[in-house]
Design an enzyme around this catalytic site. Sequence first.
Site, PDB file in Angstrom:
ATOM      1  N   GLY A 150       0.827  -1.199   0.000  1.00 26.42           N
ATOM      2  CA  GLY A 150       0.000   0.000   0.000  1.00 26.42           C
ATOM      3  C   GLY A 150       0.859   1.245   0.000  1.00 26.42           C
ATOM      4  N   GLN A 206       3.038   9.983   1.188  1.00 28.48           N
ATOM      5  CA  GLN A 206       4.321   9.269   1.175  1.00 28.48           C
ATOM      6  C   GLN A 206       5.160   9.623  -0.050  1.00 28.48           C
ATOM      7  OE1 GLN A 206       2.391   5.248   2.110  1.00 28.48           O
ATOM      8  NE2 GLN A 206       4.392   5.084   3.091  1.00 28.48           N
ATOM      9  N   CYS A 240       6.036  -0.193   7.079  1.00 26.97           N
ATOM     10  CA  CYS A 240       5.665   0.963   6.272  1.00 26.97           C
ATOM     11  C   CYS A 240       6.827   1.328   5.376  1.00 26.97           C
ATOM     12  CB  CYS A 240       5.314   2.125   7.203  1.00 26.97           C
ATOM     13  SG  CYS A 240       4.859   3.634   6.345  1.00 26.97           S
ATOM     14  N   LEU A 241       6.540   1.666   4.111  1.00 25.72           N
ATOM     15  CA  LEU A 241       7.599   2.051   3.179  1.00 25.72           C
ATOM     16  C   LEU A 241       8.289   3.335   3.618  1.00 25.72           C
ATOM     17  CD1 LEU A 241       5.894   1.235  -0.256  1.00 25.72           C
ATOM     18  CD2 LEU A 241       7.605  -0.118   0.973  1.00 25.72           C
ATOM     19  N   HIS A 270      -4.150   1.216   7.682  1.00 27.29           N
ATOM     20  CA  HIS A 270      -2.815   1.816   7.680  1.00 27.29           C
ATOM     21  C   HIS A 270      -2.740   2.996   6.699  1.00 27.29           C
ATOM     22  CE1 HIS A 270       1.756   1.358   7.763  1.00 27.29           C
ATOM     23  NE2 HIS A 270       1.559   2.137   6.721  1.00 27.29           N
ATOM     24  N   GLU A 271      -3.236   2.766   5.476  1.00 30.14           N
ATOM     25  CA  GLU A 271      -3.121   3.811   4.446  1.00 30.14           C
ATOM     26  C   GLU A 271      -4.062   4.979   4.739  1.00 30.14           C
ATOM     27  OE1 GLU A 271      -0.581   3.619   2.708  1.00 30.14           O
ATOM     28  OE2 GLU A 271      -0.161   1.501   3.021  1.00 30.14           O
ATOM     29  N   HIS A 285      -2.526   7.395   7.082  1.00 30.38           N
ATOM     30  CA  HIS A 285      -1.555   8.311   6.463  1.00 30.38           C
ATOM     31  C   HIS A 285      -2.231   9.609   6.012  1.00 30.38           C
ATOM     32  CE1 HIS A 285       2.342   6.344   6.267  1.00 30.38           C
ATOM     33  NE2 HIS A 285       1.842   5.236   5.742  1.00 30.38           N
TER      34      HIS A 285
HETATM   35 ZN   LIG Z   1       2.715   3.413   5.682  1.00 29.47          ZN
END
Ligand SMILES: [Zn+2]
Length: 160
Positions: free
Chosen positions: A46, A51, A88-89, A130-131, A134
């Site tokens: 995701g 991000q 998380c990226l 999670h997304e 953000h």
């Molecule tokens: Zn993330």
Amino acid sequence: MAIRKIRIMGDRILGKKCRPIEEMTPKIKELIQDMLDTMYDACGVGLAAPQVGLLKRIVVIDVGDRPWVLINPEIVETSGEQTGAEGCLSLPGKSGTVTRPNVVTVKAFDENMEPYTLTGEGLLARAICHECDHLDGIMYVEHVEGELYDNETIEEEEEE
Ligand SMILES: [Zn+2]
């Protein structure tokens, strides 16, 4: 098609609230495609627009079956509970234990601004939560139970 630079935790943009998308434009379509490319390139499941440095309410998710584009997503129903590892990226190499709902229903618009409803279970439910966090400037570390750990450590343990 382009890979965009992923912002790392500590970048102030990751702590900000995103603005809703009013209408689809060629520029936003390009952003969505770039977000998908960037997510696949980084082997993530995701990615949210902040991000890649844009305060827009856009999320892309693919937990292995197909890509989902969620514009202006709104979680409308949750049920159950799951506790597991999350990463998380924007925080590469780290994971933490997070409890999330096991089933999540989200209302969103697709890349053509057509409204739809998606119900996800397990990893998809986790990714949606999670997304969407953000988009409100929330990193998963705020939900972590205990300490963050290095992914390498876990891989080594599995090898033994
Ligand atoms: Zn993330």
